[in-house]
Design a protein around this motif. Structure first.
Motif, PDB file in Angstrom:
ATOM      1  N   TYR A  47      29.477 -12.492  38.425  1.00 22.91           N
ATOM      2  CA  TYR A  47      30.033 -13.813  38.757  1.00 22.91           C
ATOM      3  C   TYR A  47      29.436 -14.899  37.877  1.00 22.91           C
ATOM      4  N   ARG A 104      34.411 -17.271  31.073  1.00 21.02           N
ATOM      5  CA  ARG A 104      35.797 -16.865  31.394  1.00 21.02           C
ATOM      6  C   ARG A 104      36.575 -16.566  30.106  1.00 21.02           C
ATOM      7  N   ARG A 151      38.686 -14.571  27.824  1.00 21.19           N
ATOM      8  CA  ARG A 151      39.564 -13.415  28.023  1.00 21.19           C
ATOM      9  C   ARG A 151      40.793 -13.553  27.144  1.00 21.19           C
ATOM     10  N   GLN A 178      31.362 -12.221  48.216  1.00 21.99           N
ATOM     11  CA  GLN A 178      30.488 -11.834  47.107  1.00 21.99           C
ATOM     12  C   GLN A 178      29.069 -12.340  47.373  1.00 21.99           C
ATOM     13  N   PRO A 193      35.485 -22.094  38.234  1.00 24.06           N
ATOM     14  CA  PRO A 193      36.642 -21.400  37.651  1.00 24.06           C
ATOM     15  C   PRO A 193      36.787 -19.987  38.206  1.00 24.06           C
ATOM     16  N   GLN A 194      36.715 -19.880  39.522  1.00 23.20           N
ATOM     17  CA  GLN A 194      36.941 -18.592  40.176  1.00 23.20           C
ATOM     18  C   GLN A 194      37.592 -18.832  41.528  1.00 23.20           C
ATOM     19  N   PHE A 250      37.243 -11.122  40.967  1.00 28.38           N
ATOM     20  CA  PHE A 250      37.626 -10.735  39.611  1.00 28.38           C
ATOM     21  C   PHE A 250      38.254  -9.340  39.602  1.00 28.38           C
ATOM     22  N   ASN A 271      40.608  -6.687  34.434  1.00 33.44           N
ATOM     23  CA  ASN A 271      41.055  -7.282  33.164  1.00 33.44           C
ATOM     24  C   ASN A 271      40.402  -8.636  32.877  1.00 33.44           C
ATOM     25  N   GLY A 272      39.445  -9.061  33.718  1.00 33.19           N
ATOM     26  CA  GLY A 272      38.742 -10.322  33.466  1.00 33.19           C
ATOM     27  C   GLY A 272      39.425 -11.520  34.100  1.00 33.19           C
ATOM     28  N   TYR A 273      40.618 -11.311  34.640  1.00 32.56           N
ATOM     29  CA  TYR A 273      41.312 -12.372  35.376  1.00 32.56           C
ATOM     30  C   TYR A 273      40.956 -12.242  36.858  1.00 32.56           C
ATOM     31  N   THR A 274      41.111 -13.343  37.601  1.00 24.66           N
ATOM     32  CA  THR A 274      40.906 -13.248  39.044  1.00 24.66           C
ATOM     33  C   THR A 274      42.207 -12.804  39.718  1.00 24.66           C
ATOM     34  N   GLU A 278      44.706 -15.520  39.774  1.00 24.60           N
ATOM     35  CA  GLU A 278      45.407 -15.695  38.503  1.00 24.60           C
ATOM     36  C   GLU A 278      46.514 -14.652  38.344  1.00 24.60           C
ATOM     37  N   MET A 279      46.224 -13.403  38.724  1.00 25.27           N
ATOM     38  CA  MET A 279      47.250 -12.365  38.570  1.00 25.27           C
ATOM     39  C   MET A 279      48.391 -12.538  39.575  1.00 25.27           C
TER      40      MET A 279
END
Lengths: 345, 345
Positions: free
Chosen positions: A287, A305, A307, B194, B206-207, B211, B214-217, B220-221
């Motif tokens: 994190y 972040r 990516r 977490q 920025p979370q 996660f 692929n590094g995205y949260t 985001e997906m």
């Protein structure tokens, strides 16, 4: 500038949020200061500030304040810079100006020392310190320039201290009134001088500084024009949205950059880790990523972040954070002074 | 669903932030409710809530709770949905599920009524309510789809209430501790489950959600995958960054959209003004644009700062705001119920 053991400094706007941090940054970075003159408008004159343990009285600025000054740090707004920078230069001082007054003048270097210190060689007495939101973006982008910068889409999350101490106090007052269940009078956000104001406590406002004729704000156009000048990429495409958030110190930026070639996050991280004063904080497994409260009161720029875009191997997304009053203003100005000193001969 | 004068409702998760707003939205929109069963986990059972002036006791949910229910609104998390939605459907209820459990199931419609109410015709008992940040984006993008949606770059400014009432209370506690000069214990942000937590007061993180590999949260997906499904554009490019901000209610989104053809802001505004439940607040001359505090406690989506990209006539930038607990959750779910009722025969 002539090489010396120690240099005579002046700070114009010494009592402001940035001015005070110019003093503390000169202390923290152990700059060779022989003496320092603290200057402000007549309204603020007479206040006493401490530098290296000594109380110094703030003087009302006048053209002759700059006689016998080597380096003058200006942070008193564009009007004061326009009035006093030529006077200071006339008297032999080099002015490092934190206002927007001279940033886009062709003969004035606009400098982020990690990025374009070489531009200092051509100065004619005035050097401009870029806008806060631009500086931290530059530190991050410069580290990746070998991949070919093509297009930058940026949305900012900007702290209220970018509007000065008044705005910090106003946000805290609003928050207190909100918690007490009281109405708060709104006179500061998003821009003091306009006649319509909105709440800032527990809110975000998509307006930093005034609107220009093209529908963008002045802050947004600074991101475009200053980036192009600093990076010496006059055709760089920048798509900016500047947003004020209820944060006291530290700007954050969500950035998507398209390069002229494919770039992996690993390759970007490697370059960013080697970049001067850029700290990579980037590990989803633990994190780890930057945020404003982590950057507060530090002079570095933080990035995380990192990516790859889901559909374009030429594009990377990342998040950049720095203390807007330090790296975004006072710290960068002092770094410029240090770079001038290093170049003195 | 069979056409009737009035319908029997159930709300699972009635005591939560979204559940309570499902009740108030059923009231505000004057939905033809014959009776309503309030359901929750055994822990919350026994609480009493008011619906149309009547106190109703919350019951512990069980499979048979859904006998004699026409429409069941679920907002108790993915695990509860997976456990009880099939039981409810088995007993003849239609489930409108606010969790992420079924959103991407091929046979489950994912519906924003202004955008794809037609998808309801194919339901098999479960209808999914999209994620908060997706819904408001869909209302805005749908209005412009005739220009050919190609690529969406989005950075969000998400309110803490998206994490439930616990997060609202935690932010306020943090703010109070900050103002009192006390340390606050951090156990909620950015994600309760977490083991690393950060301050949320006067900060941005920025979370949103956990996660993924692929590094995205996950958040985001959801923006990527749910947008593609709702708009029926499986190849739509979406470049998302989801950021939590210290706002209580109302998500904001900074959006850059590339179209397959040039689009002027004027043409976009015209389409947006005609779109259902989308309110254009966009006039720099009068400082008019949307912000979360303006959208709070309303069911509409707001858009402003509509402007053309500085370098690409195919791209528009704009700012979208909605109340994440209303249009982003409860209000949209109730609109789905209304659309089902309108289709009953």
């Amino acid at each position: 500038m002539k090489k010396k053991e120690r240099y005579r400094f002046a700070v114009l706007g010494a009592t402001g949020a940035v001015g005070r941090r110019m003093l503390s940054t000169l202390e923290r970075r152990n700059v060779p200061v022989e003496d320092i003159k603290l200057l402000a408008s007549p309204r603020s004159a007479g206040q006493r500030l401490t530098f290296r343990g000594q109380e110094i009285e703030v003087e009302a600025v006048a053209p002759d304040s700059f006689a016998d000054v080597d380096i003058a740090l200006f942070s008193a707004g564009a009007a004061a810079s326009e009035q006093y920078a030529p006077e200071a230069v006339k008297r032999g001082a080099i002015v490092i100006d934190n206002s927007s007054a001279y940033r886009m003048h062709a003969e004035v270097p606009l400098v982020v020392p990690e990025v374009n210190a070489h531009a200092l060689d051509a100065h004619k007495g005035i050097i401009a310190n870029p806008n806060c939101s631009t500086i931290q973006l530059m530190v991050a982008l410069h580290s990746l320039r070998e991949f070919g910068l093509e297009h930058v889409v940026i949305s900012t999350y900007q702290a209220v201290s970018g509007m000065g101490q008044t705005a910090v106090d106003a946000l805290l007052d609003e928050v207190d009134a909100f918690r007490a269940g009281e109405a708060s009078k709104q006179t500061v956000f998003p821009v003091v001088k306009q006649d319509t104001h909105y709440p800032m406590a527990f809110n975000v406002l998509p307006q930093c500084d005034i609107f220009l004729d093209n529908g963008y704000t002045k802050e947004e156009m600074k991101l475009v024009n200053e980036s192009r000048k600093i990076l010496e990429l006059p055709d760089l495409r920048v798509s900016p949205t500047a947003v004020r958030v209820p944060v006291l110190y530290g700007h954050a930026e969500s950035v998507a950059v398209r390069f002229t070639q494919p770039v992996t996050p690993e390759a970007a991280r490697e370059r960013m880790r080697k970049a001067e004063n850029l700290i990579v904080v980037d590990d989803p497994a633990t994190y780890a990523y930057p945020h404003p409260r982590m950057a507060e009161d530090t002079g570095e720029t933080y990035v995380g972040r990192i990516r790859q875009d889901l559909g374009d191997p030429h594009t990377l997304l990342f998040f950049v954070v720095a203390d807007n009053l330090l790296k975004g203003a006072a710290w960068n100005a002092v770094q410029i002074a240090e770079a001038l000193i290093a170049r003195a001969n």
